[in-house]
Design an enzyme around this catalytic site. Structure first.
Site, PDB file in Angstrom:
ATOM      1  N   GLY A  15       0.768  -1.166   0.359  1.00  0.00           N
ATOM      2  CA  GLY A  15      -0.041   0.451  -0.085  1.00  0.00           C
ATOM      3  C   GLY A  15       0.896   1.551  -0.077  1.00  0.00           C
ATOM      4  O   GLY A  15      -0.097   2.575   0.455  1.00  0.00           O
ATOM      5  N   ILE A  22      -0.532   6.491   3.821  1.00  0.00           N
ATOM      6  CA  ILE A  22      -0.467   5.530   5.128  1.00  0.00           C
ATOM      7  C   ILE A  22       1.131   4.599   5.694  1.00  0.00           C
ATOM      8  O   ILE A  22       1.305   4.544   6.345  1.00  0.00           O
ATOM      9  CB  ILE A  22      -1.273   5.528   5.677  1.00  0.00           C
ATOM     10  N   VAL A  67      -3.129  -6.219  -6.205  1.00  0.00           N
ATOM     11  CA  VAL A  67      -4.237  -7.615  -5.345  1.00  0.00           C
ATOM     12  C   VAL A  67      -5.251  -8.373  -5.975  1.00  0.00           C
ATOM     13  O   VAL A  67      -5.395  -9.344  -5.689  1.00  0.00           O
ATOM     14  CB  VAL A  67      -4.842  -7.492  -4.256  1.00  0.00           C
ATOM     15  N   ALA A  97     -11.839   2.337  -4.081  1.00  0.00           N
ATOM     16  CA  ALA A  97     -13.267   2.894  -4.754  1.00  0.00           C
ATOM     17  C   ALA A  97     -13.637   3.493  -5.934  1.00  0.00           C
ATOM     18  O   ALA A  97     -12.602   4.412  -6.081  1.00  0.00           O
ATOM     19  CB  ALA A  97     -14.145   3.006  -3.528  1.00  0.00           C
ATOM     20  N   TYR A 157     -19.058   9.237   2.344  1.00  0.00           N
ATOM     21  CA  TYR A 157     -17.755   7.820   2.892  1.00  0.00           C
ATOM     22  C   TYR A 157     -18.168   6.729   2.128  1.00  0.00           C
ATOM     23  O   TYR A 157     -17.774   5.510   1.377  1.00  0.00           O
ATOM     24  CB  TYR A 157     -17.617   7.985   3.839  1.00  0.00           C
ATOM     25  N   LYS A 164     -15.378  -1.781   4.591  1.00  0.00           N
ATOM     26  CA  LYS A 164     -14.358  -1.854   6.024  1.00  0.00           C
ATOM     27  C   LYS A 164     -15.655  -1.840   7.161  1.00  0.00           C
ATOM     28  O   LYS A 164     -14.419  -3.165   8.074  1.00  0.00           O
ATOM     29  CB  LYS A 164     -14.391   0.228   6.644  1.00  0.00           C
TER      30      LYS A 164
HETATM   31  N1  LIG Z   1      -6.369   8.692   5.014  1.00  0.00           N
HETATM   32  C1  LIG Z   1      -7.414   8.309   5.094  1.00  0.00           C
HETATM   33  O1  LIG Z   1      -7.865   9.133   5.815  1.00  0.00           O
HETATM   34  C2  LIG Z   1      -7.460   6.663   6.051  1.00  0.00           C
HETATM   35  C3  LIG Z   1      -8.279   6.991   7.302  1.00  0.00           C
HETATM   36  C4  LIG Z   1      -8.776   5.621   7.929  1.00  0.00           C
HETATM   37  C5  LIG Z   1      -7.567   3.926   7.251  1.00  0.00           C
HETATM   38  N2  LIG Z   1      -7.415   4.650   5.829  1.00  0.00           N
HETATM   39  C6  LIG Z   1      -7.435   4.058   5.513  1.00  0.00           C
HETATM   40  O2  LIG Z   1      -5.950   3.740   4.863  1.00  0.00           O
HETATM   41  C7  LIG Z   1      -5.251   2.579   3.843  1.00  0.00           C
HETATM   42  C8  LIG Z   1      -4.198   3.593   3.274  1.00  0.00           C
HETATM   43  O3  LIG Z   1      -5.198   4.533   2.304  1.00  0.00           O
HETATM   44  P1  LIG Z   1      -3.748   5.965   2.171  1.00  0.00           P
HETATM   45  O4  LIG Z   1      -5.111   7.317   2.944  1.00  0.00           O
HETATM   46  O5  LIG Z   1      -2.398   5.932   2.354  1.00  0.00           O
HETATM   47  O6  LIG Z   1      -3.670   6.120   0.753  1.00  0.00           O
HETATM   48  P2  LIG Z   1      -3.412   5.699  -0.562  1.00  0.00           P
HETATM   49  O7  LIG Z   1      -3.825   6.088  -1.625  1.00  0.00           O
HETATM   50  O8  LIG Z   1      -2.069   6.758  -0.139  1.00  0.00           O
HETATM   51  O9  LIG Z   1      -2.985   3.763  -0.050  1.00  0.00           O
HETATM   52  C9  LIG Z   1      -3.792   3.196  -0.299  1.00  0.00           C
HETATM   53  C10 LIG Z   1      -3.124   2.344  -1.311  1.00  0.00           C
HETATM   54  O10 LIG Z   1      -3.616   1.506  -2.060  1.00  0.00           O
HETATM   55  C11 LIG Z   1      -2.974   0.881  -3.156  1.00  0.00           C
HETATM   56  N3  LIG Z   1      -3.888  -0.190  -3.965  1.00  0.00           N
HETATM   57  C12 LIG Z   1      -5.063   0.317  -4.990  1.00  0.00           C
HETATM   58  N4  LIG Z   1      -5.880  -0.661  -5.502  1.00  0.00           N
HETATM   59  C13 LIG Z   1      -4.536  -1.647  -5.214  1.00  0.00           C
HETATM   60  C14 LIG Z   1      -4.985  -3.352  -5.794  1.00  0.00           C
HETATM   61  N5  LIG Z   1      -5.722  -3.473  -6.636  1.00  0.00           N
HETATM   62  N6  LIG Z   1      -3.593  -3.680  -5.434  1.00  0.00           N
HETATM   63  C15 LIG Z   1      -2.646  -3.402  -4.888  1.00  0.00           C
HETATM   64  N7  LIG Z   1      -3.024  -2.189  -4.319  1.00  0.00           N
HETATM   65  C16 LIG Z   1      -3.626  -1.212  -4.253  1.00  0.00           C
HETATM   66  C17 LIG Z   1      -2.526   1.957  -3.604  1.00  0.00           C
HETATM   67  O11 LIG Z   1      -1.641   1.330  -4.742  1.00  0.00           O
HETATM   68  C18 LIG Z   1      -2.088   2.662  -2.657  1.00  0.00           C
HETATM   69  O12 LIG Z   1      -0.778   2.701  -2.464  1.00  0.00           O
HETATM   70  C19 LIG Z   1      -6.100   1.908   3.102  1.00  0.00           C
HETATM   71  O13 LIG Z   1      -7.457   1.400   3.552  1.00  0.00           O
HETATM   72  C20 LIG Z   1      -7.495   3.914   3.469  1.00  0.00           C
HETATM   73  O14 LIG Z   1      -8.525   2.872   3.516  1.00  0.00           O
HETATM   74  C21 LIG Z   1      -7.092   5.888   5.154  1.00  0.00           C
END
Ligand SMILES: NC(=O)c1ccc[n+]([C@@H]2O[C@H](COP(=O)([O-])OP(=O)(O)OC[C@H]3O[C@@H](n4cnc5c(N)ncnc54)[C@H](O)[C@@H]3O)[C@@H](O)[C@H]2O)c1
Length: 256
Positions: A15, A22, A67, A97, A157, A164
Site C-alpha cells: 500500500g 499511511i 491484489v 473505490a 464515505y 470497511k
Molecule cells: N487517509 C485516511 O484518511 C484514512 C483513514 C483511515 C483508514 N485509511 C485506510 O488506510 C489505507 C491506506 O490508504 P491511504 O490513505 O494511505 O491512501 P493511499 O492512496 O496512499 O494508499 C492506498 C494504497 O492502495 C493501493 N491499491 C489500490 N488498489 C490496489 C490494488 N488493486 N492492488 C494493490 N494495491 C492497491 C494503492 O496503490 C495505494 O498504495 C486504506 O485502507 C485506507 O482506507 C485511510
C-alpha cells in the site's frame, strides 16, 4: 527515537504509493525499530517511487503486487520466500473505490462499483493472508487499516463504509483461523489523513475539521498511526488479536 522493538522481524508492506501514504509512514516507523522490509507496489507507474523508498529504508525486496492479479500475487510471494525464507508480519494498507462512489448517495452506486470496493478494500486482506500463511512464523502479526465509517454513517464515505465493515469482520475470522498458529490479526482504525485515497472522498476538509474540533486530543497525525503499527508488529501486543484499535484521539467516544 528507536527502541529496536522490531530487530530481526521480517515485514511485508502493501500500500505504499507516495510520501503521503499511511503505509509509507508505517514503513518508516517499522524500519526505525530495526525491521527488515519488503515493499509491494501497484502497477509500473509506482515502481520508481517505491524503489526510492526501499533504498531509503533498506528494504531488500520490492515487487509489483496488484491484489486483483493472481499471477502477480503468486510471483510476489514466491520471490518473498526466496528473499526472506519466512515472514513475521504483513501490513495491508490497500483500498480503492471509484471516485463517483465516494460522493452523492450511497443508494445510487453501481453493482460493479460495490464489487470493486469490496474486492480491493476488504477481501484482499483474506487473499494476502492466505498467500502469506505458509511462510508466517509463530507469533506473527497481520494488520490492516480501517476507518470509523465501518460503524457510523459518514456523508460521502458511502461504499467504503460497508467495505470497511467487511474488512473488520474479515479481521475477526482470520484471527480465529490463524490463532491456532499463534498468528494475530488486527485492524488500526485511523483518523482522517490527507492522502491520495482520502482526497477522492468528497468533504474531506470538513472531516478533518470535525476531528480537530471534537476529539479530546485533537486531530492525530499519521506518525501516531505508524507507532500503533509498531506496537502491533511487536511482541508487546502478543495478547491482542481480532481487534480494531481506534487511534483517533478519542473522537469516536465523544457525544457532542
Ligand atoms: N487517509 C485516511 O484518511 C484514512 C483513514 C483511515 C483508514 N485509511 C485506510 O488506510 C489505507 C491506506 O490508504 P491511504 O490513505 O494511505 O491512501 P493511499 O492512496 O496512499 O494508499 C492506498 C494504497 O492502495 C493501493 N491499491 C489500490 N488498489 C490496489 C490494488 N488493486 N492492488 C494493490 N494495491 C492497491 C494503492 O496503490 C495505494 O498504495 C486504506 O485502507 C485506507 O482506507 C485511510
Amino acid at each position: 527515537m528507536s527502541n529496536g522493538l522490531l530487530s530481526g522481524k521480517k515485514i511485508a508492506i502493501f500500500g505504499v504509493a507516495n510520501k503521503r501514504s499511511i503505509a509509507y509512514s508505517i514503513a518508516k516507523a517499522l524500519a526505525r525499530e530495526g525491521a527488515s522490509l519488503a515493499l509491494s507496489y501497484q502497477g509500473e507507474r509506482l515502481k520508481d517511487t517505491v524503489q526510492e523508498f526501499a533504498d531509503e529504508l533498506g528494504a531488500t525486496y520490492v515487487a509489483p503486487c496488484d491484489v486483483t492479479d493472481e499471477a502477480e500475487l503468486t510471483a510476489f510471494f514466491s520471490g518473498l520466500k526466496d528473499e526472506f525464507g519466512s515472514l513475521d508480519c504483513l501490513v495491508h494498507s490497500v483500498a480503492f473505490a471509484l471516485k463517483d462512489d465516494l460522493r452523492g448517495r450511497y443508494i445510487d452506486i453501481s453493482r460493479e462499483g460495490s464489487k470493486i470496493a469490496h474486492d480491493v478494500s476488504a477481501d484482499s486482506l483474506r487473499v494476502l493472508a492466505q498467500a502469506a500463511e505458509p511462510m508466517m512464523n509463530e507469533g506473527g502479526s497481520i494488520m490492516t487499516l480501517t476507518y470509523l465509517g465501518s460503524t457510523f454513517a459518514f456523508p460521502n464515505y458511502n461504499v467504503m463504509g460497508p467495505a470497511k465493515a467487511s474488512l473488520e469482520a474479515t479481521v475477526r475470522y482470520l484471527a480465529y483461523d490463524l490463532g491456532e498458529k499463534k498468528i494475530r490479526v488486527n485492524a488500526i482504525s485511523a483518523p482522517p489523513v490527507k492522502t491520495l485515497a482520502a482526497r477522492t472522498i468528497s468533504g474531506l476538509s470538513e472531516m478533518l475539521a470535525a476531528y480537530e474540533d471534537k476529539a479530546p486530543l485533537g486531530l492525530q497525525d499519521v506518525d501516531s498511526v505508524a507507532d500503533v503499527a509498531v506496537f502491533l508488529a511487536s511482541d508487546l501486543s502478543r495478547s491482542i488479536t481480532a481487534e480494531t484499535l481506534i487511534c483517533d484521539g478519542g473522537y469516536s467516544r465523544m457525544g457532542l
